[in-house]
Design a protein around this motif. Structure first.
Motif, short mmCIF file in Angstrom:
data_model
loop_
_atom_site.label_atom_id
_atom_site.label_comp_id
_atom_site.label_asym_id
_atom_site.label_seq_id
_atom_site.Cartn_x
_atom_site.Cartn_y
_atom_site.Cartn_z
N VAL A 1 0.88 -1.17 0.00
CA VAL A 1 0.00 0.00 0.00
C VAL A 1 0.91 1.21 0.00
O VAL A 1 1.83 1.31 0.83
N ALA A 2 0.71 2.13 -0.93
CA ALA A 2 1.47 3.38 -0.99
C ALA A 2 0.50 4.53 -0.78
O ALA A 2 -0.56 4.57 -1.40
N THR A 3 0.87 5.43 0.13
CA THR A 3 -0.01 6.54 0.49
C THR A 3 0.72 7.86 0.30
O THR A 3 1.84 8.03 0.78
N THR A 4 0.07 8.78 -0.42
CA THR A 4 0.65 10.10 -0.63
C THR A 4 0.33 10.99 0.57
O THR A 4 -0.75 10.89 1.15
N LEU A 5 1.29 11.84 0.92
CA LEU A 5 1.13 12.72 2.08
C LEU A 5 1.29 14.19 1.71
O LEU A 5 1.64 15.02 2.55
N GLY A 6 1.09 14.52 0.44
CA GLY A 6 1.22 15.91 0.00
C GLY A 6 2.63 16.41 0.20
O GLY A 6 3.60 15.74 -0.14
N GLU A 7 2.76 17.58 0.80
CA GLU A 7 4.08 18.20 0.96
C GLU A 7 4.97 17.44 1.94
O GLU A 7 6.16 17.72 2.04
N GLN A 8 4.42 16.45 2.63
CA GLN A 8 5.22 15.65 3.55
C GLN A 8 5.76 14.37 2.90
O GLN A 8 6.37 13.56 3.57
N GLY A 9 5.50 14.18 1.62
CA GLY A 9 6.06 13.03 0.91
C GLY A 9 5.09 11.89 0.74
O GLY A 9 3.92 12.07 0.41
N SER A 10 5.57 10.69 1.01
CA SER A 10 4.73 9.50 0.86
C SER A 10 5.26 8.40 1.78
O SER A 10 6.38 8.47 2.27
#
Length: 177
Positions: free
Chosen positions: A129-138
């Motif tokens: 599972v890969a989750t994007t975190l916006g300006e905090q990366g992934s």
């Protein structure tokens, strides 16, 4: 491509804000749900090694994912919110890509993103599972540990939850200069 005569194809515009490292999707949906029995051609996976689903037209996506599983074709799924019938699609995906909010649906009593990601892995056959975190990366969570490139913006840790222990890879966001 799965389509139905007389219906316009759905399409999505993706707007990327490089300053905040976020994206906005503007989607124009199909007028009605595709009929998976009538609209999925038997040769849809000929010559295909990976099929990517966007979690829309879910009933047709479930049929294609079942066919892919039977044929040994990988299935990736991009999902950002609950959709009708998605509970039938999630267990068929090999790779799941989410936004930062979606995993919390699977671990509502926990404030930990990692608990939700682990619950998604335990929900079916997904390898990661890969989750994007916006300006905090992934952040990526996978069932099997493996080598990760040595890079100052990447960290690796173990996470135990539910039935297993998972490898977590965190990546910092990069904004263009």
């Amino acid at each position: 491509c799965v389509s139905q005569a007389g219906l316009d194809s759905p399409f999505t515009y993706i707007i990327v804000d490089q300053q905040t490292a976020t994206r906005t999707c503007i989607h124009t949906p199909i007028q009605e749900e595709l009929d998976p029995q009538a609209d999925v051609p038997s040769d849809v996976l000929d010559g295909v090694s990976l099929v990517h689903m966007d979690s829309r037209s879910t009933l047709a996506a479930i049929e294609v994912a079942r066919m892919a599983n039977e044929a040994g074709v990988g299935v990736s799924l991009d999902i950002e919110k609950e959709r009708p019938h998605v509970e039938g699609l999630l267990p068929l995906a090999d790779y799941i890509f989410t936004n930062s909010r979606y995993p919390s649906i699977f671990s509502p009593d926990s404030e930990s993103l990692l608990h939700g990601m682990a619950a998604l892995l335990e929900h079916g056959r997904a390898k990661l599972v890969a989750t994007t975190l916006g300006e905090q990366g992934s952040v990526l969570m996978r069932r099997e540990s493996g080598p990760v490139a040595d890079h100052p913006d990447v960290s690796v840790e173990a996470f135990g939850a539910g039935d297993g222990e998972y490898q977590v890879v965190r990546c910092k966001a990069h904004t263009p200069a």
